[in-house]
Design an enzyme around this catalytic site. Structure first.
Site, PDB file in Angstrom:
ATOM      1  N   TRP A 332       0.639  -1.186  -0.031  1.00  0.00           N
ATOM      2  CA  TRP A 332       0.094  -0.029  -0.087  1.00  0.00           C
ATOM      3  C   TRP A 332       0.781   1.387   0.123  1.00  0.00           C
ATOM      4  O   TRP A 332       0.303   2.389   0.215  1.00  0.00           O
ATOM      5  CB  TRP A 332      -0.915  -0.006   1.353  1.00  0.00           C
ATOM      6  CG  TRP A 332      -1.913  -1.329   1.189  1.00  0.00           C
ATOM      7  CD1 TRP A 332      -2.971  -1.493   0.771  1.00  0.00           C
ATOM      8  CD2 TRP A 332      -1.663  -2.446   1.735  1.00  0.00           C
ATOM      9  NE1 TRP A 332      -3.539  -2.680   0.980  1.00  0.00           N
ATOM     10  CE2 TRP A 332      -2.537  -3.245   1.854  1.00  0.00           C
ATOM     11  CE3 TRP A 332      -0.367  -2.885   2.892  1.00  0.00           C
ATOM     12  CZ2 TRP A 332      -2.600  -4.263   2.347  1.00  0.00           C
ATOM     13  CZ3 TRP A 332      -0.359  -4.162   3.157  1.00  0.00           C
ATOM     14  CH2 TRP A 332      -1.693  -5.032   3.105  1.00  0.00           C
ATOM     15  N   ASP A 333       2.139   1.301  -0.173  1.00  0.00           N
ATOM     16  CA  ASP A 333       3.019   2.305  -0.105  1.00  0.00           C
ATOM     17  C   ASP A 333       2.966   3.045   1.247  1.00  0.00           C
ATOM     18  O   ASP A 333       3.011   4.279   1.592  1.00  0.00           O
ATOM     19  CB  ASP A 333       2.763   3.408  -1.120  1.00  0.00           C
ATOM     20  CG  ASP A 333       3.719   4.424  -1.422  1.00  0.00           C
ATOM     21  OD1 ASP A 333       4.927   4.322  -0.523  1.00  0.00           O
ATOM     22  OD2 ASP A 333       3.558   5.281  -1.979  1.00  0.00           O
ATOM     23  N   TYR A 334       2.764   2.161   2.432  1.00  0.00           N
ATOM     24  CA  TYR A 334       2.622   2.661   3.746  1.00  0.00           C
ATOM     25  C   TYR A 334       4.099   2.822   4.273  1.00  0.00           C
ATOM     26  O   TYR A 334       4.373   2.236   5.468  1.00  0.00           O
ATOM     27  CB  TYR A 334       1.940   1.678   4.637  1.00  0.00           C
ATOM     28  CG  TYR A 334       0.383   2.151   4.351  1.00  0.00           C
ATOM     29  CD1 TYR A 334      -0.370   3.051   3.954  1.00  0.00           C
ATOM     30  CD2 TYR A 334      -0.542   0.839   4.548  1.00  0.00           C
ATOM     31  CE1 TYR A 334      -1.532   3.380   3.626  1.00  0.00           C
ATOM     32  CE2 TYR A 334      -1.863   1.150   4.228  1.00  0.00           C
ATOM     33  CZ  TYR A 334      -2.421   2.335   4.046  1.00  0.00           C
ATOM     34  OH  TYR A 334      -3.776   2.336   3.851  1.00  0.00           O
TER      35      TYR A 334
END
Length: 653
Positions: A332-334
Site C-alpha cells: 500500500w506504499d505505507y
C-alpha cells in the site's frame, strides 16, 4: 597598599563577592537569553518541543514579522522543469545565534537569527536536469550534537547536508567552506556502489558518527536500488558501517520472510525520512519503507523483514538491536514516513524510555526504546486476502489495541451537490473495498487512507507538560488498479480515467500500476469524494488512550463562496511544534497560512497568510531575550501551492 582594618577588610571582600556573583548572574542571564533549536526536531529524538514560554495563548495574536529572508531559489529553476517538483520543506536549525537551512536544491544558508542577515551560503551545484523523483531538502544537521559526550576531536562545529545528487557534505559552521579533511575535499559520494539515490532529509548525528539514509523513486521497477543506511566518521568521512534492510543471503536475519526465486533482488525498503538518535543508549532508530514496487509483492512473498519497520541499530557497530514491523508485506506504499519520536512514557507509575511511531495507516504505536516491546497493547488482526494471481497478502496486520485510529477507517460518498455525491458513489461502487488493508486488485481497489496518510512525513510532536502527543493527519483515499502488462494498451484504450491516472510500470513484475485519488477538480477547486474533515490537527492523551481533541486544519476551497470550508480541513504536508507556553504552531495546509493552536483544547489562537505555501515544519528559538517563530515558505510544486523562496520570522512587538 597599606593593610585595611579588619572591619573594612570584611566589607571589601563582601563587595568583591557581590561583584563576582553579579558577573556570574549576568553571564547566566546572557545564556538564558538564548535558547537554541539545534536539530530538525529540536532534540535528536524529534520531540519538537520547546521550553520557551514568552509566546503564550494570551499574546500570540500580537505576533508580527520580525524579518524575512529570501534565498533566490526560483532563479535556479530557470531553464528546467524543477518547479514542477520543487518543495521548500526545510526546518531551520539555530546554533550559536545562527540559523542554518537548505533549499530544495540542497543549497545551504547561514542567517543571523536576530536580524535575518545572511552570513554565508554554499551551493553544491546539483544538476537539475537529471532524473530526480523529488526536489526537496528538509534541512541540515549540526555536529557535534548538544550535550553529546560521545563527540570529540575537533574545536569547530560542522554543518552537514546530504544532497539530491547523493553527496554527504561537511561545511565549516562559521565560514560555510567545505571541510577539506572530510571525504574528498569535504564530500562523500553516497551513490558509489549503490546507484542513483538522493537524500531529502538531514542526517542523524550521534557521537562522532553521521548516519544517513536515502530517497528514490517508486513503482518503476522491481529491482530498485538497495535501501542501505550508512554511518560515516564525522571527522574524516570514512565509512563506519552499512546496513541493508533487505536480507540478501541465507545467513542474514529475516531471510526466510522473503520468499521467491528473485526475492533477494528486491530494492528500496529505504529510510528517506528522519532518523532519530539516542546518544546515551548508543542507538539510532531507522524508519524503513515499502519494498519495491509498492503495490505488488508477488516476487517477495512473506512478511518482508525489515521493510516497513522501525529498526533500532547500535550506532557504534551497525548491529540490529530490535525491530518492530508496522506493516507486514507492504502492498500500500505505507512507508514509515515520519521521524520516530523519542520521549519518556509513564507506565505503572514508572518512567520508561519510549519511542512513538505514527504511520500512514493512522496507527500510533508506543514501544519500549530499549527493547522494542510495545508499552501499549498491539493486536494482530485478520485483513483481506488478495485476488491478484501471484500475490499473497499477509493474513494479519498489527493494530494498536487501545489508541484511536487517525486515518480513514471507513468510506462514504460525499459531494458539494447531490450530483457530486452521486458521481462519488458510482466511483466508490466501481472499486473493490473490504475495509482497511484492502489489497490492490485487477478491478481496482480503494486504499483508505492512501499513501499520503494518515500520519505523513510531517510527523508528530510531544508536549511533556500535558502528556499530549500531537500530529496533523490526512484523510484521502486512493484508487489502485493493477493491469496485466500484456493487456495494458487494450485496458486503457477507451478508459479516460485510467489514461489520466498516474502510471507505475513496475518492471520485472506481471502488472502495471495505475493510481488516482478520490477527488475531482474543476472550476470550483478540489472536490473531495469522501466526507470532511480531510485534514485535522489531533492531540492524543497517551495515558487515557483517547483523543484529547481534534480540529480541522486549514481549508482547500474559496471560503468567500464556501464559508463552511473552514470546517472541512485541508490536505497538509509539514508538521507541528509544541511549546511550554501552551501554543502549537503549524502551517502545512494548502491555504498558505501559519497557525497557532491552544495546546489544551485545540482552539485556534492566531493565523497569518504566508507569502508562499507553507509545506514545512516551523521551529522556535530565543535570542537577546526575544522568542522567534520561523518557517520556510516556498510552496510545493506537486501540490500546486504558491512557490516562493521565503524564510519568515515572527516575534512579539
Amino acid at each position: 597598599m597599606q593593610a585595611l582594618p579588619q572591619c573594612l577588610r570584611a566589607r571589601f571582600f563582601w563587595c568583591i563577592a557581590v561583584l563576582l556573583l553579579s558577573a556570574i548572574g549576568v553571564a547566566r542571564g546572557q545564556a538564558a537569553n538564548s535558547v537554541e533549536w539545534p536539530a530538525y526536531g529540536n532534540d535528536a529524538g524529534g520531540m519538537r518541543f520547546s521550553p520557551l514560554k514568552q509566546i503564550n495563548p494570551t499574546n500570540v495574536k500580537q505576533l508580527t514579522v520580525a524579518w524575512t529572508f529570501r534565498t533566490g531559489e526560483l532563479e535556479h529553476y530557470k531553464g528546467t522543469s524543477a518547479d514542477e517538483k520543487a518543495a521548500f520543506e526545510a526546518t531551520p536549525i539555530m546554533v550559536d545565534g545562527t540559523l542554518f537551512f537548505s533549499t530544495p536544491t540542497s543549497r545551504v544558508f547561514a542567517v543571523d537569527a536576530a536580524t535575518g542577515q545572511k552570513k554565508w551560503d554554499y551551493n553544491p551545484d546539483v544538476y537539475l536536469r537529471q532524473d530526480l523523483s523529488e526536489i526537496t531538502s528538509r534541512g541540515v544537521s549540526c555536529w557535534p550534537a548538544p550535550a553529546d559526550k560521545r563527540a570529540s576531536g575537533s574545536s569547530g562545529k560542522r554543518i552537514f547536508v546530504a544532497t539530491l545528487d547523493g553527496r554527504l557534505i561537511a561545511l565549516d559552521a562559521v565560514t560555510g567552506k567545505p571541510i577539506s579533511t572530510f571525504g574528498k575535499e569535504g564530500s562523500v559520494d553516497l551513490r558509489k556502489g549503490v546507484g542513483n539515490i538522493s537524500v531529502t532529509s538531514p542526517p542523524a548525528v550521534i557521537g562522532n558518527t553521521i548516519v544517513v539514509g536515502s530517497s528514490m523513486g517508486d513503482n518503476q521497477r522491481f529491482n530498485y536500488e538497495r535501501g542501505v543506511v550508512r554511518a560515516y566518521d564525522a571527522l574524516t568521512g570514512a565509512l563506519r558501517w552499512s546496513w541493508d534492510p533487505i536480507p540478501r543471503s541465507k545467513n542474514d536475519a529475516g531471510f526466510t520472510t522473503w520468499k521467491g526465486a528473485e526475492a533477494t533482488q528486491t530494492g528500496a525498503a529505504n529510510a528517506w525520512s528522519l532518523i532519530s538518535a539516542d546518544a546515551e543508549r548508543d542507538l539510532v532508530f531507522i524508519p524503513t519503507t515499502s519494498p519495491s514496487p509498492d503495490y505488488y509483492g508477488g516476487e517477495r512473498i512473506g512478511s518482508n523483514l525489515y521493510a516497513s519497520s522501525i529498526v533500532a541499530i547500535r550506532a557504534s557497530t551497525g548491529k540490529v538491536v530490535w525491530h518492530f514491523q508496522t506493516v507486514h508485506h507492504d502492498l500500500w506504499d505505507y512507508d514509515n514516513a515520519s521521524q520516530p519520536l523519542l520521549f519518556t512514557f509513564t507506565k505503572n507509575g514508572k518512567a520508561v524510555p519510549a519511542v512513538a511511531v505514527g504511520t500512514k495507516v493512522g496507527h500510533v504505536f508506543i514501544l519500549n526504546r530499549e527493547t522494542g516491546v510495545p508499552l501499549l497493547p498491539v493486536e494482530e488482526r485478520p485483513v483481506p486476502k488478495s485476488t491478484v494471481p501471484g500475490e499473497e497478502a499477509f493474513p494479519t496486520q498489527p493494530f494498536p489495541a487501545t489508541l484511536p485510529l487517525l486515518g480513514l477507517p471507513k468510506l462514504e460518498a460525499w459531494g458539494l451537490t447531490p450530483d457530486d455525491k452521486a458521481v462519488a458513489q458510482r466511483r466508490i461502487n466501481s472499486l473493490h473495498y473490504e475495509g482497511m488493508f484492502t489489497p490492490p486488485s485487477l478491478q481496482g481497489s480503494l486504499i483508505a487512507p492512501g499513501n499520503v496518510g494518515g500520519v505523513h512525513w510531517g510527523g508528530m510532536c510531544y508536549d511533556p507538560q500535558s502528556g499530549l502527543l500531537i500530529t496533523n493527519i490526512n484523510r484521502l483515499a486512493a484508487a489502485i488498479r493493477l493491469l496485466p502488462r500484456e493487456k495494458l494498451a487494450e485496458s486503457v484504450k477507451n478508459d479516460q480515467e485510467l489514461l489520466r491516472a498516474e502510471t507505475g510500470m513496475q518492471a520485472g513484475t506481471p502488472y502495471v500500476m495505475k493510481r488516482s485519488y478520490l477527488f475531482t477538480k474543476d472550476g470550483r477547486g478540489i472536490i473531495m469524494q469522501t466526507p470532511p474533515p480531510w485534514g485535522t490537527l489531533v492531540a492524543i492523551n497517551l495515558q487515557k488512550g483517547s483523543l484529547a481533541w481534534e480540529v480541522p486544519l486549514g481549508y482547500m476551497m474559496d471560503i468567500t463562496k464556501y464559508p463552511q470550508a473552514k470546517q472541512w480541513g485541508s490536505l497538509n504536508f509539514g508538521g507541528a511544534i509544541a511549546t511550554a507556553g501552551g501554543v502549537i504552531f503549524v502551517a502545512a495546509s494548502l491555504d498558505g497560512h501559519l497557525r497557532a493552536f491552544n495546546t489544551q483544547d485545540g482552539s485556534l489562537l492566531w493565523e497569518v497568510a504566508l507569502p508562499a505555501g507553507g509545506q514545512a515544519t516551523p521551529m522556535t528559538y530565543q535570542i537577546n531575550g526575544q522568542q522567534y517563530v520561523v518557517i520556510a515558505a516556498g510552496g510545493h510544486g506537486k501540490l500546486g501551492t504558491k512557490l516562493g523562496d521565503y524564510v519568515v520570522a515572527y516575534r512579539l512587538p
